[in-house]
Motif scaffolding. Structure first.
Motif, PDB file in Angstrom:
ATOM      1  N   THR A   1       0.960  -1.094   0.074  1.00  0.00           N
ATOM      2  CA  THR A   1      -0.223   0.211   0.039  1.00  0.00           C
ATOM      3  C   THR A   1       0.881   1.332  -0.047  1.00  0.00           C
ATOM      4  N   LEU A   2       0.655   1.938  -0.884  1.00  0.00           N
ATOM      5  CA  LEU A   2       1.445   3.369  -1.028  1.00  0.00           C
ATOM      6  C   LEU A   2       0.603   4.515  -0.763  1.00  0.00           C
ATOM      7  N   PHE A   3       1.089   5.424   0.124  1.00  0.00           N
ATOM      8  CA  PHE A   3       0.475   6.666   0.627  1.00  0.00           C
ATOM      9  C   PHE A   3       0.478   7.775  -0.474  1.00  0.00           C
ATOM     10  N   ALA A   4      -0.241   7.721  -1.419  1.00  0.00           N
ATOM     11  CA  ALA A   4       0.100   8.336  -2.826  1.00  0.00           C
ATOM     12  C   ALA A   4      -0.519   9.971  -2.684  1.00  0.00           C
ATOM     13  N   PHE A   5      -1.559  10.058  -2.045  1.00  0.00           N
ATOM     14  CA  PHE A   5      -2.157  11.400  -1.946  1.00  0.00           C
ATOM     15  C   PHE A   5      -3.253  11.544  -0.728  1.00  0.00           C
ATOM     16  N   SER A   6      -2.910  12.237   0.219  1.00  0.00           N
ATOM     17  CA  SER A   6      -3.507  12.388   1.481  1.00  0.00           C
ATOM     18  C   SER A   6      -4.889  13.120   1.259  1.00  0.00           C
ATOM     19  N   SER A   7      -5.816  13.270   2.257  1.00  0.00           N
ATOM     20  CA  SER A   7      -7.245  14.131   2.106  1.00  0.00           C
ATOM     21  C   SER A   7      -6.554  15.621   2.419  1.00  0.00           C
ATOM     22  N   GLN A   8      -5.539  15.626   2.971  1.00  0.00           N
ATOM     23  CA  GLN A   8      -4.908  16.934   3.494  1.00  0.00           C
ATOM     24  C   GLN A   8      -4.271  17.478   2.280  1.00  0.00           C
ATOM     25  N   ASN A   9      -3.667  16.629   1.280  1.00  0.00           N
ATOM     26  CA  ASN A   9      -2.932  17.224   0.210  1.00  0.00           C
ATOM     27  C   ASN A   9      -3.709  18.188  -0.716  1.00  0.00           C
ATOM     28  N   TRP A  10      -5.131  18.059  -0.546  1.00  0.00           N
ATOM     29  CA  TRP A  10      -5.902  18.873  -1.273  1.00  0.00           C
ATOM     30  C   TRP A  10      -5.828  20.383  -1.067  1.00  0.00           C
ATOM     31  N   ASP A  11      -5.182  20.451  -0.051  1.00  0.00           N
ATOM     32  CA  ASP A  11      -5.086  22.054   0.268  1.00  0.00           C
ATOM     33  C   ASP A  11      -3.755  22.674  -0.234  1.00  0.00           C
ATOM     34  N   ARG A  12      -2.864  21.953  -0.861  1.00  0.00           N
ATOM     35  CA  ARG A  12      -1.748  22.282  -1.379  1.00  0.00           C
ATOM     36  C   ARG A  12      -1.917  23.108  -2.607  1.00  0.00           C
ATOM     37  N   PRO A  13      -1.086  24.320  -3.047  1.00  0.00           N
ATOM     38  CA  PRO A  13      -1.321  25.092  -4.193  1.00  0.00           C
ATOM     39  C   PRO A  13      -2.039  24.167  -5.192  1.00  0.00           C
ATOM     40  N   PRO A  14      -3.083  24.977  -5.906  1.00  0.00           N
ATOM     41  CA  PRO A  14      -3.744  24.120  -7.067  1.00  0.00           C
ATOM     42  C   PRO A  14      -2.793  23.672  -8.046  1.00  0.00           C
ATOM     43  N   GLU A  15      -1.692  24.418  -8.474  1.00  0.00           N
ATOM     44  CA  GLU A  15      -0.890  23.985  -9.535  1.00  0.00           C
ATOM     45  C   GLU A  15      -0.119  22.630  -9.116  1.00  0.00           C
TER      46      GLU A  15
END
Length: 267
Positions: free
Chosen positions: A60-74
């Protein structure tokens, strides 16, 4: 043929990896963060291939977290593009090598241009049985626990669940990972950080933790083997004493498929 013979001792059935350090790798090389993520994608390919050859049942690879949506849109856009590219480019290798692709997390939040190749590859690989590759996407451990609790509440209100019957086994059965993956035996985190970062909070109750200074874009097969060698040397007691462990067959101590251990006394 499995190359697990190179590891002296038991292999973990399920390995999880918190892939950390892409941004720091890019900064150390004077490159934009996007280049770090792209280099990290190369490490994903390397580690997936190595895990399959070594005989790991599930990765299992932690590829994208729920919190990563808050990173810069680009940056989020670039990560989504990388994910789409990976799903398309690795499709043949995943299918040809008998790998089953699954996901955990709120994948409905993913853009359609990612969900479409993701669902197609999951469907095409559904009957593969050489290894399970799980991508944790839009995933948060707290969020998944809350989701499971909400589902249990709905079941109780509908008269399908007696609250008096709720125990760790029952609760675990409501988690998205239930019946999809064996219990997580080994959790690896790269880049020298010593945090869990909201990853598989329930499922890692008895996992062995392994931290390495290597940044994820530098993580290679040899680094995975180092983690497996370290795991093989550890004594897993699941709350028992060393003397008790020495008298029991190893399988007796292994957690059940829902993540609990028949021998565990909670210590």
């Amino acid at each position: 043929m499995s190359e697990a013979a190179s590891i002296v001792g038991p292999l973990p059935r399920h390995v999880g990896i918190i892939m950390d350090g892409n941004g720091r790798w890019a900064r150390s090389h004077g490159l934009p963060r996007e280049e770090g993520h792209a280099k990290g994608a190369d490490s994903v390919r390397t580690v997936v291939r190595a895990a399959r050859k070594l005989g790991i049942q599930a990765l299992t690879l932690f590829a994208f977290s729920s919190q990563n949506w808050d990173r810069p849109p680009e940056e989020v856009f670039h990560l989504m593009q990388l994910l789409r590219r990976y799903l398309i480019q690795e499709r043949s290798e995943i299918l040809d090598n008998g790998i089953r692709l699954i996901t955990v997390g709120d994948t409905e939040r993913l853009p359609a241009y990612v969900r479409t190749p993701l669902v197609e590859l999951m469907t095409a690989s559904a009957n593969n049985d050489h290894m399970v590759l799980c991508l944790a996407l839009s995933y948060g451990g707290r969020e998944m626990i809350a989701k499971a609790a909400a589902a249990m509440c709905r079941a109780a209100v509908a008269g399908k669940l007696d609250p008096a019957d709720v125990d760790p086994d029952v609760f675990g059965s409501y988690l998205e990972s239930s019946n999809l993956l064996p219990p997580m035996d080994l959790l690896i985190r790269t880049s020298g950080e010593h945090r869990i970062s909201n990853f598989f909070l329930w499922e890692i109750a008895y996992a062995e933790l392994y931290f390495t200074e290597k940044l994820w874009p530098e993580f290679e097969r040899a680094d995975l083997e180092d983690a497996l060698h370290d795991f093989a040397k550890r004594e897993r007691r699941f709350g028992l004493t060393s003397d008790q462990v020495s008298t029991l067959p190893s399988r007796t101590l292994a957690p059940d498929e829902d993540g609990t251990s028949a021998a565990s006394t909670g210590g």
